[in-house]
Scaffold this motif. Sequence first.
Motif, PDB file in Angstrom:
ATOM      1  N   GLU A   1      12.910   5.934 -12.283  1.00 51.87           N
ATOM      2  CA  GLU A   1      12.489   6.182 -10.904  1.00 51.87           C
ATOM      3  C   GLU A   1      12.589   7.671 -10.569  1.00 51.87           C
ATOM      4  O   GLU A   1      11.766   8.210  -9.831  1.00 51.87           O
ATOM      5  CB  GLU A   1      13.324   5.334  -9.942  1.00 51.87           C
TER       6      GLU A   1
ATOM      7  N   ALA B   1       9.552   9.335 -12.058  1.00 55.51           N
ATOM      8  CA  ALA B   1       8.373   9.075 -11.227  1.00 55.51           C
ATOM      9  C   ALA B   1       8.414   9.934  -9.966  1.00 55.51           C
ATOM     10  O   ALA B   1       7.415  10.549  -9.573  1.00 55.51           O
ATOM     11  CB  ALA B   1       8.300   7.599 -10.856  1.00 55.51           C
TER      12      ALA B   1
ATOM     13  N   THR C   1       5.617  12.860  -9.404  1.00 54.73           N
ATOM     14  CA  THR C   1       4.649  12.722  -8.303  1.00 54.73           C
ATOM     15  C   THR C   1       4.888  13.771  -7.211  1.00 54.73           C
ATOM     16  O   THR C   1       4.008  14.022  -6.399  1.00 54.73           O
ATOM     17  CB  THR C   1       4.678  11.311  -7.664  1.00 54.73           C
TER      18      THR C   1
ATOM     19  N   VAL D   1       3.155   7.036 -11.972  1.00 54.38           N
ATOM     20  CA  VAL D   1       3.811   7.234 -13.269  1.00 54.38           C
ATOM     21  C   VAL D   1       4.114   5.858 -13.852  1.00 54.38           C
ATOM     22  O   VAL D   1       4.630   4.980 -13.157  1.00 54.38           O
ATOM     23  CB  VAL D   1       5.116   8.048 -13.124  1.00 54.38           C
TER      24      VAL D   1
ATOM     25  N   VAL E   1       6.416   2.621 -12.712  1.00 50.20           N
ATOM     26  CA  VAL E   1       7.765   2.950 -12.237  1.00 50.20           C
ATOM     27  C   VAL E   1       7.734   3.801 -10.968  1.00 50.20           C
ATOM     28  O   VAL E   1       8.731   4.430 -10.606  1.00 50.20           O
ATOM     29  CB  VAL E   1       8.602   3.645 -13.346  1.00 50.20           C
ATOM     30  N   THR E   2       6.578   3.804 -10.277  1.00 50.24           N
ATOM     31  CA  THR E   2       6.413   4.620  -9.068  1.00 50.24           C
ATOM     32  C   THR E   2       6.449   3.742  -7.821  1.00 50.24           C
ATOM     33  O   THR E   2       5.733   2.741  -7.748  1.00 50.24           O
ATOM     34  CB  THR E   2       5.050   5.344  -9.110  1.00 50.24           C
TER      35      THR E   2
END
Lengths: 321, 321
Positions: A290, A293, A297, A306, B310-311
């Motif tokens: 996490e 990601a 992002t 992701v 995983v986003t």
Amino acid sequence: MNVKEIPLEKLNAEQYIADQVKSLKQTVGSGLAVNALSGGVDSSVVTMIGHRALGARLKTFFIANGIMREGEPEYIVKVFKKLNVKVELVHAENEFFAALKGLTDPEEKREAITQTFYKKVFGRLVKESGAKYLLQGTNWTDVEETVAGVKRQHNILAQLGIDTQAVFGYKVLEPVLQLRKTGIRMVGKALGLPEEIYARPPFPGPALAARVIGEVTRERVEVVRKATTIVEQELKGSGAFQYLAILHNDKVTGMRNGKRDFGQQIEVRCWESKDAITATVTRLPFEKLEKLAQRITTEVPGVVSVTYNVTAKPPSTIEAI
Amino acid sequence: MNVKEIPLEKLNAEQYIADQVKSLKQTVGSGLAVNALSGGVDSSVVTMIGHRALGARLKTFFIANGIMREGEPEYIVKVFKKLNVKVELVHAENEFFAALKGLTDPEEKREAITQTFYKKVFGRLVKESGAKYLLQGTNWTDVEETVAGVKRQHNILAQLGIDTQAVFGYKVLEPVLQLRKTGIRMVGKALGLPEEIYARPPFPGPALAARVIGEVTRERVEVVRKATTIVEQELKGSGAFQYLAILHNDKVTGMRNGKRDFGQQIEVRCWESKDAITATVTRLPFEKLEKLAQRITTEVPGVVSVTYNVTAKPPSTIEAI
């Protein structure tokens, strides 16, 4: 082929180096040799063995192709300077991006990079150097995968634009041919390479271009380069065999400030493996996934999604293309 | 807009149903109404409320568009038959695939499905039925997302090819407008819908076409349909809000029987959410993720790679397109 693999349990790194140095000295004699250093473990070890055997009679080039990690060319030249090995940095970024323009087929992209590297840039350097010996970092996994048809057959002399039928005297020398990655790392350590080099995760031949699905432009390489930096920072301490970021060509819907944002997707892969022949997915903690990601992002413009690869090799491969 | 959301803590499902039934009876009177049932929670609840209020004066169509789950049309018709609600199954698969042919842009695909559904198929059925009342399952999240610009503005009458300026008397009725998903599920339970319907994970309007990046063909829908079946089987017991499989257009390298195999990738998403407005990734055990990858790459022809999203949303969205 009468050359055989040297398995890990039979490898004595010091002895191996001594044997290879002796062999290179005998073969090259007072001749000249060249090699291309990519910064990976294999070519770094070859460079060290080559310089130990031949000194200034080995000319080492680092070809900057524009598709490498952040700051990579300067970093590698500096590492080897500290080891008293002179590496000539050749800037060929424009030639590579020109060759990649408009290509989306993975084989065509790979071929464009190979052709630009060998025929255009390195081929020219080899011919200008007058050397008849080429040192190359082929390893035992490459041999096996070529035989199995997973990788394409390579004839380096033909790739250099040197017609092996017409020209006599060119010789390819492969000082790490009998070893796999772990053995090469052991030899690298024994050669005095810093840990950041001998323990380096593998990096594909076509560099970041192998991590871009679709057209390889300066802009798209920049996206995957930024994601790669984050993935390498976050997974450095994971103990994994290899970790990488892949920029997809497919766009997916995202949201920014409550509005629809059609953006890019990065796929993260992280592998457990001994030899890259088979590999399993690293069971990273979800906190880490996490965070990856969230950072990607936030820090990489245009990326809204992701994913994490959850497929073992086989049927997956380590890289995406 | 003077209609307001009914928050969960103020929702009395029995009372809500009674109010909506009364309101529909008053509005429609002795007229005729039609609605399209998709099998999702919203349209299932609308169908039940509508039939309770109007009986045979509500005509319900299920339009088979070729982009649904395995066996979906027959399953839904059967569920409602048990509840004594007659649903007319309309086969329109060819019309949908013809409209989708050659399209790769997500907005164009969505538009093709919307146009085929409303203007071509449902529009024709509405006009033939002679009904002037349309029941629709718009909910409060749709309203908010339309206002926020995440979803496109919908004018259902215009979409049906009915010019609201020229034609008088058509009326759209939205019996679940004031509720979000959890409230609609509570009402569905109170209406006597089976749990497999009222607790069903959300499914996108454009169905499996929303889960295909790139061109939507019969063959590609079949790939994502198979993957969807596996994902739904494996994640049924996860307690997650929603789970889905997405077929990517990007191809990636895989290996089959030791040989290079350029194949397809499936992305799995599994969400924790209350209302679909924000969502986090379900922290599935790696054993489950690896089993998903293993099953999908084994049971779905052509797929060599599976990833897991995983986003969180935002910046992701629940669906990919």
